[in-house]
Design a protein around this motif. Structure first.
Motif, mmCIF file in Angstrom:
data_model
loop_
_atom_site.group_PDB
_atom_site.id
_atom_site.type_symbol
_atom_site.label_atom_id
_atom_site.label_comp_id
_atom_site.label_asym_id
_atom_site.label_seq_id
_atom_site.Cartn_x
_atom_site.Cartn_y
_atom_site.Cartn_z
ATOM 1 N N GLY A 58 3.894 -8.580 -0.410
ATOM 2 C CA GLY A 58 5.305 -8.379 -0.713
ATOM 3 C C GLY A 58 5.594 -8.207 -2.200
ATOM 4 O O GLY A 58 6.733 -7.963 -2.587
ATOM 5 N N SER A 59 4.578 -8.330 -3.030
ATOM 6 C CA SER A 59 4.784 -8.152 -4.472
ATOM 7 C C SER A 59 4.608 -6.681 -4.844
ATOM 8 O O SER A 59 4.041 -5.893 -4.098
ATOM 9 C CB SER A 59 3.786 -9.007 -5.263
ATOM 10 O OG SER A 59 2.460 -8.539 -5.067
ATOM 11 N N TYR A 60 5.126 -6.359 -6.011
ATOM 12 C CA TYR A 60 4.976 -5.004 -6.536
ATOM 13 C C TYR A 60 4.011 -5.028 -7.709
ATOM 14 O O TYR A 60 4.001 -5.960 -8.509
ATOM 15 C CB TYR A 60 6.323 -4.448 -7.015
ATOM 16 C CG TYR A 60 7.225 -4.021 -5.900
ATOM 17 C CD1 TYR A 60 7.144 -2.733 -5.379
ATOM 18 C CD2 TYR A 60 8.164 -4.891 -5.361
ATOM 19 C CE1 TYR A 60 7.974 -2.330 -4.357
ATOM 20 C CE2 TYR A 60 8.996 -4.504 -4.334
ATOM 21 C CZ TYR A 60 8.901 -3.220 -3.840
ATOM 22 O OH TYR A 60 9.731 -2.814 -2.816
ATOM 23 N N LYS A 61 3.198 -4.018 -7.805
ATOM 24 C CA LYS A 61 2.279 -3.844 -8.920
ATOM 25 C C LYS A 61 2.560 -2.496 -9.559
ATOM 26 O O LYS A 61 2.822 -1.511 -8.883
ATOM 27 C CB LYS A 61 0.809 -3.855 -8.443
ATOM 28 C CG LYS A 61 0.389 -5.076 -7.674
ATOM 29 C CD LYS A 61 0.102 -6.217 -8.606
ATOM 30 C CE LYS A 61 -0.409 -7.405 -7.788
ATOM 31 N NZ LYS A 61 -0.713 -8.529 -8.583
ATOM 32 N N TRP A 62 2.519 -2.501 -10.906
ATOM 33 C CA TRP A 62 2.669 -1.247 -11.633
ATOM 34 C C TRP A 62 1.343 -0.497 -11.585
ATOM 35 O O TRP A 62 0.287 -1.060 -11.839
ATOM 36 C CB TRP A 62 3.066 -1.491 -13.084
ATOM 37 C CG TRP A 62 4.527 -1.750 -13.223
ATOM 38 C CD1 TRP A 62 5.137 -2.952 -13.342
ATOM 39 C CD2 TRP A 62 5.560 -0.773 -13.226
ATOM 40 N NE1 TRP A 62 6.497 -2.792 -13.436
ATOM 41 C CE2 TRP A 62 6.783 -1.453 -13.377
ATOM 42 C CE3 TRP A 62 5.579 0.620 -13.137
ATOM 43 C CZ2 TRP A 62 8.008 -0.803 -13.427
ATOM 44 C CZ3 TRP A 62 6.795 1.278 -13.197
ATOM 45 C CH2 TRP A 62 7.995 0.568 -13.335
#
Length: 189
Positions: free
Chosen positions: A10-14
């Motif tokens: 559920g996290s976002y990574k660049w």
């Protein structure tokens, strides 16, 4: 191109990607490289917030904040220099000390030149009380504090500090504390 990617947790990574199409009439291949930029972007955001934090502090302080890039020999001052002295600061390291320090009381030129030389030579912390002339020709007592920042090789890079108005402390001799903060009528303002 850089963009955010949603991970399973559920996290976002660049992420940054670069792609190129190779091939001929019979066969084409698409090569793509993906890089995780999350740590870099997080560090950039922390730096942005830190710089914003310092700008807020500078804007709320009555002290003048300065930064002297020792390698470039350039000094920048916070905008409240103009408010305090009524003229824009002007520093040119190529001039003689009397020309550089022409806004200082003549008795303070030599001590101020020594103070600047100490910062240039990498003295970690320095403090000096001097008189600086405002646009009306009146000298104002100021306390200048400087702290030197060093490179990883321990070479002095810059001096950062504050200029505080201590005129009341110096000219009143502490009498305002004894009289409840009221100036005697015979003392000029």
């Amino acid at each position: 191109m850089s963009y955010r990617v949603l991970y399973k947790d559920g996290s976002y990574k660049w992420t940054a990607s670069s792609a190129q199409l190779f091939g001929d009439e019979r066969e084409e291949r698409f090569f793509c490289i993906f890089l995780d930029l999350t740590e870099v972007r997080d560090a950039q955001e922390k730096l942005r917030l830190s710089l914003e934090h310092l700008e807020i502090i500078m804007n709320q302080s009555s002290d003048i904040i300065f930064e002297w890039d020792l390698a470039a020999d350039v000094i920048s001052f916070s905008p409240n220099w103009l408010d305090k002295f009524g003229y824009a600061p002007n520093y040119n390291g190529n001039l003689q000390k009397e020309e550089i320090l022409h806004h200082f009381n003549p008795d303070d030129i030599e001590p101020m030149a020594a103070f600047m030389e100490a910062a240039r030579n990498g003295v970690a912390n320095s403090v000096i009380d001097v008189r600086i002339r405002n646009s009306k020709g009146r000298y104002i007592w100021c306390r200048i504090r400087a702290t030197t920042q060093y490179s990883i090789e321990n070479t002095p890079l810059r001096a950062v500090g504050t200029i505080s108005d201590i005129d009341e402390e110096k000219t009143d001799g502490g009498r305002s504390a004894q009289t409840g903060g009221v100036r005697r009528p015979d003392r000029p303002v």
